[in-house]
Design a protein around this motif. Sequence first.
Motif, PDB file in Angstrom:
ATOM      1  N   VAL A 100      62.464  47.716  19.196  1.00 45.96           N
ATOM      2  CA  VAL A 100      63.049  49.052  19.106  1.00 45.96           C
ATOM      3  C   VAL A 100      63.845  49.175  17.798  1.00 45.96           C
ATOM      4  N   LEU A 101      64.593  48.132  17.462  1.00 41.82           N
ATOM      5  CA  LEU A 101      65.362  48.150  16.210  1.00 41.82           C
ATOM      6  C   LEU A 101      64.452  48.204  14.988  1.00 41.82           C
ATOM      7  N   ILE A 102      63.316  47.536  15.047  1.00 40.34           N
ATOM      8  CA  ILE A 102      62.350  47.611  13.947  1.00 40.34           C
ATOM      9  C   ILE A 102      61.850  49.040  13.797  1.00 40.34           C
ATOM     10  N   ASN A 103      61.592  49.715  14.905  1.00 37.84           N
ATOM     11  CA  ASN A 103      61.138  51.106  14.848  1.00 37.84           C
ATOM     12  C   ASN A 103      62.248  52.039  14.355  1.00 37.84           C
ATOM     13  N   LEU A 104      63.484  51.767  14.721  1.00 40.97           N
ATOM     14  CA  LEU A 104      64.611  52.543  14.212  1.00 40.97           C
ATOM     15  C   LEU A 104      64.706  52.374  12.692  1.00 40.97           C
ATOM     16  N   ALA A 105      64.570  51.141  12.221  1.00 39.58           N
ATOM     17  CA  ALA A 105      64.610  50.880  10.772  1.00 39.58           C
ATOM     18  C   ALA A 105      63.453  51.600  10.077  1.00 39.58           C
ATOM     19  N   TRP A 121      61.422  57.050  17.461  1.00 40.13           N
ATOM     20  CA  TRP A 121      61.623  55.621  17.666  1.00 40.13           C
ATOM     21  C   TRP A 121      62.178  55.334  19.063  1.00 40.13           C
ATOM     22  N   MET A 122      62.917  56.311  19.629  1.00 39.41           N
ATOM     23  CA  MET A 122      63.523  56.096  20.954  1.00 39.41           C
ATOM     24  C   MET A 122      62.477  55.916  22.055  1.00 39.41           C
ATOM     25  N   VAL A 123      61.303  56.489  21.853  1.00 37.70           N
ATOM     26  CA  VAL A 123      60.231  56.361  22.837  1.00 37.70           C
ATOM     27  C   VAL A 123      59.789  54.908  22.965  1.00 37.70           C
TER      28      VAL A 123
END
Length: 180
Positions: free
Chosen positions: A139-144, A127-129
Motif C-alpha cells: 500500500v505504501l508503494i502505491n501511495l509513493a 492508492w487507497m483501494v
Amino acid sequence: MAASLPPWLPAVLGCAALWVGWSLLVGMLANHLPARYLEGVQSPGREPPQAGGPGHATGQPASRALRHFETRLAIRRWKPWIPDAGDALPGGVRKASLVGRDPRALRRLLLETRRAELVHWALWPVWMVTCLWLPPAGVLINLAFATLFNLPCLLLQRYTRLRLQLMLQRLDRLQRLERS
C-alpha cells in the motif's frame, strides 16, 4: 510439472490493472466535461492567488506565487520532463497545441489546466483501494507511486494556470490601453 507463478505477481498485476483502468476511466470522463463546468470549478486544496482577482488589482501576489514555483520548487528545471497526455484519449487536447498569445486560445488552455488538475486529483487517491489486497508495504508503494506521478502534475497545472492568468491580465490591460 508446470512452473508456478511468483506469489507477488497477482498483486502487481492487480495494481497495474487498477492504475491503468482508473486512469482511462477518469481521463475519458474528464474529456467530456463541458467548458462551462471547468470555468467555475474550484480546485481541491488552496487555490493559488488570482492574477488581478478581487483585492489583487496589481497581480503582485500572483507574481510572488509564480516566483515561489520557479525558485523554491525549481519548476522550470523539471517541467520539460512531464509528458503531456492531454490527447492520449479521444476528445482530449494536447496543451502544446494551444500555445499562443491569442486571448481565446489562452482561455482555452486555462480550462485545460483545470481539466488536467481535476484528473490528477481524481487519480491520486486510488492508492487507497490497494488496501483491499496488499500488505501495508505494498500500500505504501502505491501511495509513493501515486504521489510521484500526480504531485508534479498538480504543481505544474497550478503554475501554468497562474502564468496564464497573469498573461491574460497583461493582454487585457494592453487592449484597454489601445482602445483609449
